[in-house]
Motif scaffolding. Structure first.
Motif, PDB file in Angstrom:
ATOM      1  N   LYS A 330       0.826  -1.205   0.000  1.00  0.00           N
ATOM      2  CA  LYS A 330       0.000   0.000   0.000  1.00  0.00           C
ATOM      3  C   LYS A 330       0.863   1.259   0.000  1.00  0.00           C
ATOM      4  CE  LYS A 330      -3.419   2.888   1.110  1.00  0.00           C
ATOM      5  NZ  LYS A 330      -4.494   3.281   0.181  1.00  0.00           N
ATOM      6  N   ALA A 331       1.906   1.249   0.802  1.00  0.00           N
ATOM      7  CA  ALA A 331       2.716   2.451   0.955  1.00  0.00           C
ATOM      8  C   ALA A 331       3.505   2.777  -0.318  1.00  0.00           C
ATOM      9  CB  ALA A 331       3.678   2.290   2.137  1.00  0.00           C
ATOM     10  N   CYS A 332       3.966   1.741  -1.016  1.00  0.00           N
ATOM     11  CA  CYS A 332       4.871   1.968  -2.144  1.00  0.00           C
ATOM     12  C   CYS A 332       4.175   1.959  -3.504  1.00  0.00           C
ATOM     13  CB  CYS A 332       5.979   0.911  -2.147  1.00  0.00           C
ATOM     14  SG  CYS A 332       6.964   0.861  -0.628  1.00  0.00           S
ATOM     15  N   HIS A 333       3.047   1.235  -3.628  1.00  0.00           N
ATOM     16  CA  HIS A 333       2.471   1.003  -4.943  1.00  0.00           C
ATOM     17  C   HIS A 333       1.089   1.615  -5.126  1.00  0.00           C
ATOM     18  CE1 HIS A 333       5.136  -2.778  -4.621  1.00  0.00           C
ATOM     19  NE2 HIS A 333       5.788  -1.862  -5.320  1.00  0.00           N
ATOM     20  N   GLU A 334       0.638   2.395  -4.168  1.00  0.00           N
ATOM     21  CA  GLU A 334      -0.718   2.927  -4.272  1.00  0.00           C
ATOM     22  C   GLU A 334      -0.879   3.811  -5.505  1.00  0.00           C
ATOM     23  OE1 GLU A 334      -4.056   5.242  -1.540  1.00  0.00           O
ATOM     24  OE2 GLU A 334      -1.935   5.231  -0.955  1.00  0.00           O
ATOM     25  N   ASP A 335       0.148   4.552  -5.840  1.00  0.00           N
ATOM     26  CA  ASP A 335       0.046   5.494  -6.950  1.00  0.00           C
ATOM     27  C   ASP A 335       0.588   4.927  -8.262  1.00  0.00           C
ATOM     28  OD1 ASP A 335      -1.021   7.384  -5.217  1.00  0.00           O
ATOM     29  OD2 ASP A 335       0.965   8.114  -4.626  1.00  0.00           O
ATOM     30  N   LYS A 337       0.512   3.240 -11.665  1.00  0.00           N
ATOM     31  CA  LYS A 337      -0.541   3.041 -12.657  1.00  0.00           C
ATOM     32  C   LYS A 337      -0.295   1.808 -13.516  1.00  0.00           C
ATOM     33  CE  LYS A 337      -2.542   6.796 -11.321  1.00  0.00           C
ATOM     34  NZ  LYS A 337      -3.763   6.691 -10.491  1.00  0.00           N
ATOM     35  N   ASN A 338       0.977   1.490 -13.750  1.00  0.00           N
ATOM     36  CA  ASN A 338       1.335   0.340 -14.582  1.00  0.00           C
ATOM     37  C   ASN A 338       1.595  -0.863 -13.688  1.00  0.00           C
ATOM     38  OD1 ASN A 338       2.304  -1.496 -16.393  1.00  0.00           O
ATOM     39  ND2 ASN A 338       3.856  -0.138 -17.289  1.00  0.00           N
ATOM     40  N   GLU A 339       0.799  -1.914 -13.889  1.00  0.00           N
ATOM     41  CA  GLU A 339       0.926  -3.079 -13.013  1.00  0.00           C
ATOM     42  C   GLU A 339       2.274  -3.766 -13.158  1.00  0.00           C
ATOM     43  OE1 GLU A 339      -0.853  -4.341 -16.913  1.00  0.00           O
ATOM     44  OE2 GLU A 339      -1.210  -2.743 -15.438  1.00  0.00           O
ATOM     45  N   ASN A 340       2.949  -3.597 -14.287  1.00  0.00           N
ATOM     46  CA  ASN A 340       4.260  -4.226 -14.479  1.00  0.00           C
ATOM     47  C   ASN A 340       5.339  -3.583 -13.624  1.00  0.00           C
ATOM     48  OD1 ASN A 340       3.344  -6.070 -16.484  1.00  0.00           O
ATOM     49  ND2 ASN A 340       3.398  -4.417 -18.008  1.00  0.00           N
ATOM     50  N   GLN A 341       5.057  -2.413 -13.065  1.00  0.00           N
ATOM     51  CA  GLN A 341       6.032  -1.734 -12.204  1.00  0.00           C
ATOM     52  C   GLN A 341       5.899  -2.148 -10.745  1.00  0.00           C
ATOM     53  OE1 GLN A 341       5.471   2.445 -12.864  1.00  0.00           O
ATOM     54  NE2 GLN A 341       6.243   2.397 -14.975  1.00  0.00           N
ATOM     55  N   ILE A 342       4.975  -3.030 -10.447  1.00  0.00           N
ATOM     56  CA  ILE A 342       4.809  -3.493  -9.062  1.00  0.00           C
ATOM     57  C   ILE A 342       5.838  -4.587  -8.813  1.00  0.00           C
ATOM     58  CG2 ILE A 342       3.232  -4.583  -7.421  1.00  0.00           C
ATOM     59  CD1 ILE A 342       0.930  -3.276  -8.862  1.00  0.00           C
ATOM     60  N   LYS A 343       6.940  -4.214  -8.209  1.00  0.00           N
ATOM     61  CA  LYS A 343       8.038  -5.125  -7.903  1.00  0.00           C
ATOM     62  C   LYS A 343       8.282  -5.127  -6.398  1.00  0.00           C
ATOM     63  CE  LYS A 343       8.891  -5.800 -12.323  1.00  0.00           C
ATOM     64  NZ  LYS A 343       8.673  -7.113 -12.989  1.00  0.00           N
ATOM     65  N   LYS A 344       9.224  -5.950  -5.994  1.00  0.00           N
ATOM     66  CA  LYS A 344       9.568  -6.020  -4.574  1.00  0.00           C
ATOM     67  C   LYS A 344      10.106  -4.670  -4.122  1.00  0.00           C
ATOM     68  CE  LYS A 344      12.211  -8.791  -1.286  1.00  0.00           C
ATOM     69  NZ  LYS A 344      13.140  -9.941  -1.136  1.00  0.00           N
ATOM     70  N   LYS A 346      11.403  -1.704  -1.118  1.00  0.00           N
ATOM     71  CA  LYS A 346      12.419  -1.667  -0.076  1.00  0.00           C
ATOM     72  C   LYS A 346      11.866  -2.033   1.285  1.00  0.00           C
ATOM     73  CE  LYS A 346      15.222   1.826  -2.429  1.00  0.00           C
ATOM     74  NZ  LYS A 346      15.834   3.181  -2.331  1.00  0.00           N
ATOM     75  N   CYS A 347      10.618  -1.660   1.528  1.00  0.00           N
ATOM     76  CA  CYS A 347      10.091  -1.913   2.867  1.00  0.00           C
ATOM     77  C   CYS A 347       9.853  -3.392   3.120  1.00  0.00           C
ATOM     78  CB  CYS A 347       8.796  -1.134   3.095  1.00  0.00           C
ATOM     79  SG  CYS A 347       7.449  -1.603   1.989  1.00  0.00           S
ATOM     80  N   LYS A 348      10.097  -4.248   2.116  1.00  0.00           N
ATOM     81  CA  LYS A 348      10.023  -5.685   2.363  1.00  0.00           C
ATOM     82  C   LYS A 348      11.111  -6.127   3.340  1.00  0.00           C
ATOM     83  CE  LYS A 348       6.623  -7.194  -0.226  1.00  0.00           C
ATOM     84  NZ  LYS A 348       5.498  -7.935   0.326  1.00  0.00           N
ATOM     85  N   ASN A 349      12.155  -5.304   3.500  1.00  0.00           N
ATOM     86  CA  ASN A 349      13.207  -5.648   4.457  1.00  0.00           C
ATOM     87  C   ASN A 349      12.748  -5.463   5.886  1.00  0.00           C
ATOM     88  OD1 ASN A 349      14.995  -6.177   2.357  1.00  0.00           O
ATOM     89  ND2 ASN A 349      15.555  -4.010   2.198  1.00  0.00           N
ATOM     90  N   PHE A 350      11.650  -4.797   6.082  1.00  0.00           N
ATOM     91  CA  PHE A 350      11.128  -4.560   7.418  1.00  0.00           C
ATOM     92  C   PHE A 350       9.724  -5.142   7.479  1.00  0.00           C
ATOM     93  CE2 PHE A 350      14.649  -1.824   8.277  1.00  0.00           C
ATOM     94  CZ  PHE A 350      14.913  -1.190   7.090  1.00  0.00           C
ATOM     95  N   ILE A 351       9.672  -6.452   7.382  1.00  0.00           N
ATOM     96  CA  ILE A 351       8.380  -7.122   7.256  1.00  0.00           C
ATOM     97  C   ILE A 351       7.512  -6.869   8.473  1.00  0.00           C
ATOM     98  CG2 ILE A 351       7.268  -9.382   7.099  1.00  0.00           C
ATOM     99  CD1 ILE A 351       9.523 -10.317   5.384  1.00  0.00           C
ATOM    100  N   GLY A 352       8.119  -6.910   9.644  1.00  0.00           N
ATOM    101  CA  GLY A 352       7.315  -6.696  10.841  1.00  0.00           C
ATOM    102  C   GLY A 352       6.650  -5.337  10.846  1.00  0.00           C
ATOM    103  N   HIS A 357       1.934  -1.667   9.493  1.00  0.00           N
ATOM    104  CA  HIS A 357       1.505  -0.552   8.655  1.00  0.00           C
ATOM    105  C   HIS A 357       0.398  -0.992   7.692  1.00  0.00           C
ATOM    106  CE1 HIS A 357       1.750   2.977   6.081  1.00  0.00           C
ATOM    107  NE2 HIS A 357       1.875   2.154   5.042  1.00  0.00           N
ATOM    108  N   SER A 358       0.585  -2.172   7.112  1.00  0.00           N
ATOM    109  CA  SER A 358      -0.375  -2.629   6.111  1.00  0.00           C
ATOM    110  C   SER A 358      -1.707  -2.978   6.729  1.00  0.00           C
ATOM    111  CB  SER A 358       0.188  -3.834   5.356  1.00  0.00           C
ATOM    112  OG  SER A 358       1.362  -3.474   4.679  1.00  0.00           O
TER     113      SER A 358
END
Length: 828
Positions: A330-335, A337-344, A346-352, A357-358
Motif C-alpha cells: 500500500k505504501a509503495c504502490h498505491e500510486d 498506474k502500470n501493473e508491471n512496475q509493481i516489484k519487490k 524496499k520496505c520488504k526488508n522490514f516485514i514486521g 503498517h499494512s
C-alpha cells in the motif's frame, strides 16, 4: 604355465613340454570358440539398463504405466512448459519395453532433463535402479484408448501396490479410467491422500466437465484451458475471434501468498483490488487458521476477512504476473498506474513494521480503491448498515495440514438494502440467449420431507426408485412436457464397460440448487446397459430413461430435443483395435443427425403431467413449453470424442486443418466438443500444486468430499440424511452460472462498457465473480441468433469491450429463498 616368462620356471622333461604344447593349443581353441558368445553378450546388453544417478542434486520424478511416444510427448510438453517457474526437476521413465526410434529421438532432444530405464515396476531391483525411494513423486499414466478399462485400472493399481510396498512414503499420482475403481486404492494401507497421494479419475472429471457445460455452455473448454500450460500468443493471420480465444488459452491457475496489505480485507475487496490494480483474477483463498488447525480452500467467499499469510488462487498468464500479489504494498504502490512496475519494494526488508503498517491501511484500501485515478466507493459488504458484523471464517477440519479440503461456502453476510430498492429479478436459465420459462418456486412442499439431501448435505437425494418406474416409451415421452431439460444420447451395448453416469448426473443435483431449479435428465439409449448403471442413479431425482436409439429421429422428437438446454452425446463402446479412428462414428453420426433435423413442421402433443403414468410424475417438472429452434443446428450440443482428430467431422463449415491441435479447433473453442485427452495436463498440474486438483474437482463435481468418497466406496450408493443445520449449511456454496447481457439490469454493460465495469459492479452488488465471456463468433450480429456459434474467452483484459449479445461466466452465491438477483446500476 603357458605364459612366456624369464625362463626361471619352465618344463624340463619331454613329457612336460609335450603337455604344455597341447595345453596351449587346446586353450586357444576353447577361448576362440567363446569369443562370439562374449561379443553377443556385450552387444545385447540394453543401454537402458543402468541405474539413475543424481549427480547434480536435482529432484526427480518417476513416470510409469502407459509409456509411448504420444503419451510422453504430451506429458513433457506440459510438464516442461516455459510458463512454469523454475522447473528444475528431472523426469525418469521406467517401462518394460525399449523405446522405438521416434521415442529415442525425443529422449535425445531432452537428454538433459529426461532419463529412460528399462524395467518392471513389479521388481524391487528395478525400483531401486530408478531410485523410487528418493523420487519427489511417482506418476502412473493410463492408456485412455485401452479395450478393457477395468483391466487397465487393475494393472495400474498393482503398480501402486508394488511401489508402496517398496517405499511407503512415496508420493503417488495415478490416472484411473473408471470411477468405481477408486475404491480399491483406499484398501492400500499406506495410501494417504493427506500426504500428497492423489488419483485423477478420467471418467469422473470428463463427465463432470460435460455436466458443467449443461449449466453453462462452454465452461468445459474454459476449465480445460485453465489447467493446461499454453502460450496463448495471438497472430495477425488469425481472425479476431480466434485471437480473443487464443489469448484466453494462455491463462492458467497459479497460487501465491497474498501480501500483508490484504490482511483484514473481505474477499470481494481483495478480488477487486487484484483485478483493478494488479490485473489478476483472484478465484479462491486458502485460509490458514492461527490455532494450527487444518486449512481449507474457499471459492469466492463473502463476508469473512482475509487473515495474514493467506494463499490465493489466481488466474493469470504466467507465474511472474502472480508475484504482484505478494509484492503489492500500500505504501509503495498505491500510486503506481502500470501493473508491471509493481516489484519487490524496499520496505520488504522490514516485514514486521510493514505488516503493522499494512494492517492499519488495509481497511482504507477496502473503503477507497482507486480506478484510473478516480476513487470508487465499494459496496460495503462488511459495512454495518444493519448493525451486524460478518462472522469469523469457518474452517473445515480434514485431519491434516498437508491436503486441503475445498469449500465454496458463502459466509453469512448482512443484507444490504439498496437506497432505491427495485423488484427482485429472477435469473431464468438461458439457452442461446433466450430465457427459459421455468416453474415458480415450489420448494415449500419439498421442504416438508424428512430426507431430501444425502448424508453429507452436498447433493439432492430421493428414496431409491426402480428403473421400471422411470422408463418411458416413445408415446409417453411425446405426451410429456419436456422443456429446459438435458438429453443424454448414450451409445452402449449390454456388455459395454460402465462409464459412470453418476458422475454426469451428480453435478446437476448439487444441493446449492433449489429443487425446482434442477434440470431433468432424460437418457436415450439401450435400457439393458442403463440397468447396470442404475444402482448408482436410483437415489438421484428427476431422471427418466427412454429405451430407444440416439440415431432415431422419432425418439429424439419424443424427448423434445429441440427444447433441451443441452444435448450430451456419449459412447460407452470399446474402440476397435482394427481402426481406432472409427471409435467416434456413432457420436459423429448422432451429432450430424440432430443438426440435419427440422422442427418447424412438427407439433408435439402436450399433455399435463397428471394425465401420464406414475413414471411421468417422477419427472417433477411442470414447466410451460417454450418455442424451440426450428433447425437442428440450433440445438445446444456437446459431443464426447475418443480420438482428437475426429473433431474435424463435427463442423462442416469450419476451416480447421486436420492436424490442428484439439484446443485450437472451432468445436472445442465453441464448447461443443470434449475429449478425454485434455485431462492429460492434470498430472503435471497436480504434481506442482496438489490443491489445484482439489479446487478443480470441487468446481466440476459440484462438491465431492473425502467423506462422500468413502461412502461411495461401500458400493451401496448415496445415503439419505436428515436435514440439520450442519448439513443445510453445506448448501451455502457458490456454483457456476451464465448471465446474459442481452436484457435485464445488466444490459447496460453490453452497450459499449468495459469488462472491468461489469466485473466490479457484479462483485460489489451481488457477490458474483466474473471469470469469462461466451461471445458470438460473428461480432457483427446485433441480435442473438442461435445458428451463430459462440466461443469462450477466459478472463478477458480489464479494458475488453462488451457486446449486448455476450454471456458472462460467473461464480454465483447461493440464495436460500430462490434463485434471483436484485440488480442496481453502479457507476464504475
Amino acid at each position: 604355465m603357458s605364459t612366456v616368462g624369464y625362463g626361471d620356471v619352465s618344463c624340463q622333461t619331454v613329457l612336460g613340454k609335450m603337455f604344455l604344447i597341447l595345453f596351449i593349443l587346446v586353450g586357444l581353441a576353447l577361448f576362440a570358440s567363446s569369443i562370439p558368445e562374449i561379443i553377443d553378450l556385450i552387444g545385447t546388453r540394453s543401454k537402458y539398463g543402468g541405474c539413475y544417478k543424481n549427480e547434480r542434486g536435482r529432484r526427480h520424478i518417476v513416470v510409469c504405466g502407459h509409456i509411448t511416444y504420444e503419451s510422453v510427448s504430451h506429458f513433457l510438453k506440459d510438464f516442461l512448459h516455459e510458463d512454469r517457474e523454475d522447473v528444475d526437476v528431472e523426469v525418469v521413465f521406467l517401462h518394460r519395453a525399449e523405446p522405438d526410434l521416434e521415442f529415442e529421438g525425443l529422449l535425445k532432444r531432452q537428454h538433459t532433463r529426461v532419463k529412460y530405464f528399462q524395467g518392471s515396476l513389479m521388481n524391487a531391483m528395478d525400483l531401486e535402479r530408478a531410485k523410487v525411494h528418493e523420487a519427489d513423486a511417482c506418476l502412473v499414466l493410463a492408456n485412455k484408448y485401452c479395450p478393457d478399462p477395468d483391466a487397465e485400472d487393475a494393472a495400474n493399481i498393482m503398480r501402486v501396490i508394488s511401489m508402496k510396498n517398496y517405499c511407503e512414503e512415496s508420493r503417488i499420482i495415478i490416472q484411473l479410467m473408471q470411477y468405481h475403481n477408486k475404491a480399491y486404492l483406499l484398501n492400500i494401507p499406506s495410501w494417504d491422500w493427506k500426504q500428497g497421494d492423489d488419483v485423477i479419475c478420467l471418467a469422473e472429471l470428463k463427465l463432470g466437465f460435460i455436466a458443467q457445460s449443461c449449466l453453462a455452455p462452454g465452461f468445459s473448454t474454459m476449465m480445460a484451458n485453465l489447467f493446461a500450460m499454453r502460450s496463448g500468443e495471438p497472430s495477425d493471420d488469425m481472425q479476431a475471434w480466434q485471437n480473443d480465444y487464443i489469448q484466453g488459452t494462455g491463462c492458467e491457475m497459479y497460487t501465491e501468498t497474498l501480501s500483508p496489505t490484504f490482511t483484514g480485507m473481505t474477499f470481494s475487496q481483495a478480488s477487486e483490488l487484484c483485478f483493478v490494480k494488479l490485473k489478476l483474477l483472484l478465484l479462491a483463498v486458502e485460509v490458514r487458521p492461527d490455532d494450527g488447525g487444518d486449512t481449507k480452500i474457499s471459492i469466492n467467499p463473502r463476508g469473512s476477512k482475509i487473515p495474514a499469510n493467506t494463499v490465493g488462487f489466481f488466474i493469470a498468464q504466467s507465474a511472474e504476473e502472480v508475484k504482484r500479489a505478494w509484492y503489492y504494498c500500500k505504501a509503495c504502490h498505491e500510486d503506481v498506474k502500470n501493473e508491471n512496475q509493481i516489484k519487490k519494494c524496499k520496505c520488504k526488508n522490514f516485514i514486521g513494521g510493514m505488516m503493522v503498517h499494512s494492517v492499519l491501511k488495509s481497511q482504507q484500501i477496502g473503503q477507497h480503491i482507486t480506478t484510473d485515478g478516480k476513487p470508487v466507493q465499494p459496496n460495503g459488504v462488511a459495512a454495518t448498515k444493519s448493525g451486524l458484523q460478518p462472522p469469523p471464517t469457518a474452517v473445515a477440519k480434514t485431519g491434516s495440514p498437508v491436503k486441503k479440503s475445498v469449500s465454496m461456502k458463502e459466509e453469512s453476510a448482512p443484507e444490504i438494502v439498496p437506497e432505491n430498492p427495485r423488484a427482485p429479478i429472477r435469473q431464468d436459465p438461458m439457452r442461446n440467449g433466450h430465457p427459459v420459462i421455468v416453474q415458480p418456486a415450489s420448494d415449500f412442499d419439498f421442504e416438508k420431507t424428512e430426507m431430501k439431501y444425502d448424508s453429507t448435505g452436498m447433493f439432492h437425494w430421493t428414496p431409491a426408485r426402480s428403473i421400471d418406474d422411470c422408463i418411458l416409451d416413445r408415446n409417453q415421452a411425446a405426451m410429456t412436457v419436456l422443456n429446459g431439460h438435458v438429453v443424454v444420447c448414450l451409445f452402449a451395448h449390454s456388455d459395454s464397460p460402465l462409464i459412470g453416469l453418476r458422475n454426469l448426473v451428480m453435478p446437476l443435483r448439487a444441493s446449492n440448487f433449489h429443487f425446482h431449479e434442477l434440470k431433468h435428465v432424460v437418457i436415450v439409449g439401450a435400457v439393458d446397459y442403463i440397468k447396470r448403471e442404475w444402482k448408482t442413479l436410483q437415489n438421484l431425482p428427476k431422471i427418466s430413461v427412454l429405451n430407444g436409439s440416439p440415431l432415431s429421429r422419432a425418439d429424439l422428437r419424443a424427448v423434445n430435443v429441440n427444447l433441451c438446454d443441452m444435448c450430451v452425446i456419449l459412447s460407452a463402446k470399446v474402440p476397435s483395435n482394427d481402426d481406432p479412428t472409427l471409435a467416434d462414428k456413432e457420436a459423429i453420426l448422432a451429432s450430424l443427425n440432430i443438426k440435419a433435423m427440422t422442427f418447424g413442421d412438427i407439433i408435439t402433443n402436450i399433455e399435463s403431467m397428471g394425465d401420464s403414468k406414475d413414471a411421468l410424475n417422477n419427472m417433477g417438472d411442470t414447466t410451460v413449453k417454450r418455442p424451440g429452434p426450428i433447425y437442428g443446428t440450433n440445438v445446444p450440443m456437446i459431443t464426447e470424442l475418443v480420438n482428437d482428430s475426429n473433431v474435424q467431422f463435427l463442423d462442416q463449415d469450419d476451416d480447421d486443418d486436420p492436424d490442428t491441435e484439439l484446443y485450437l479447433t472451432q468445436p472445442f473453442a465453441c464448447g461443443t466438443a470434449f475429449a478425454v485427452s485434455v485431462l492429460d495436463s492434470l498430472m503435471s498440474t497436480t504434481y506442482f500444486n496438489q490443491n489445484a486438483l482439489t479446487l478443480i474437482r470441487s468446481l466440476i463435481t459440484g462438491g465431492a468430499t473425502p467423506e462422500l468418497e468413502i461412502i461411495l466406496a461401500e458400493g451401496a450408493g448415496l445415503r439419505g440424511g436428515y436435514s440439520t443445520p450442519d448439513t443445510l449449511s453445506h448448501r451455502d456454496r457458490c456454483r457456476v452460472g451464465q448471465i446474459s447481457l442481452s436484457d435485464g439490469p445488466l444490459a447496460t454493460f453490453g452497450e459499449g462498457r468495459k469488462y472491468q465495469d461489469l466485473f466490479v459492479a457484479s462483485l460489489r452488488n451481488y457477490g458474483m465473480l466474473c471469470i469469462g465471456l461466451y461471445r458470438l463468433r460473428d461480432a457483427a450480429l446485433t441480435t442473438v441468433d442461435a445458428t451463430s456459434k459462440r466461443y469462450v474467452i477466459t478472463n478477458p483484459p480489464f479494458d475488453f469491450g462488451l457486446l449486448p449479445t455476450d454471456q458472462v461466466y460467473v461464480l454465483l452465491p447461493f440464495e436460500r429463498k430462490q434463485s434471483r438477483f436484485s440488480f442496481s446500476e453502479t457507476e464504475v
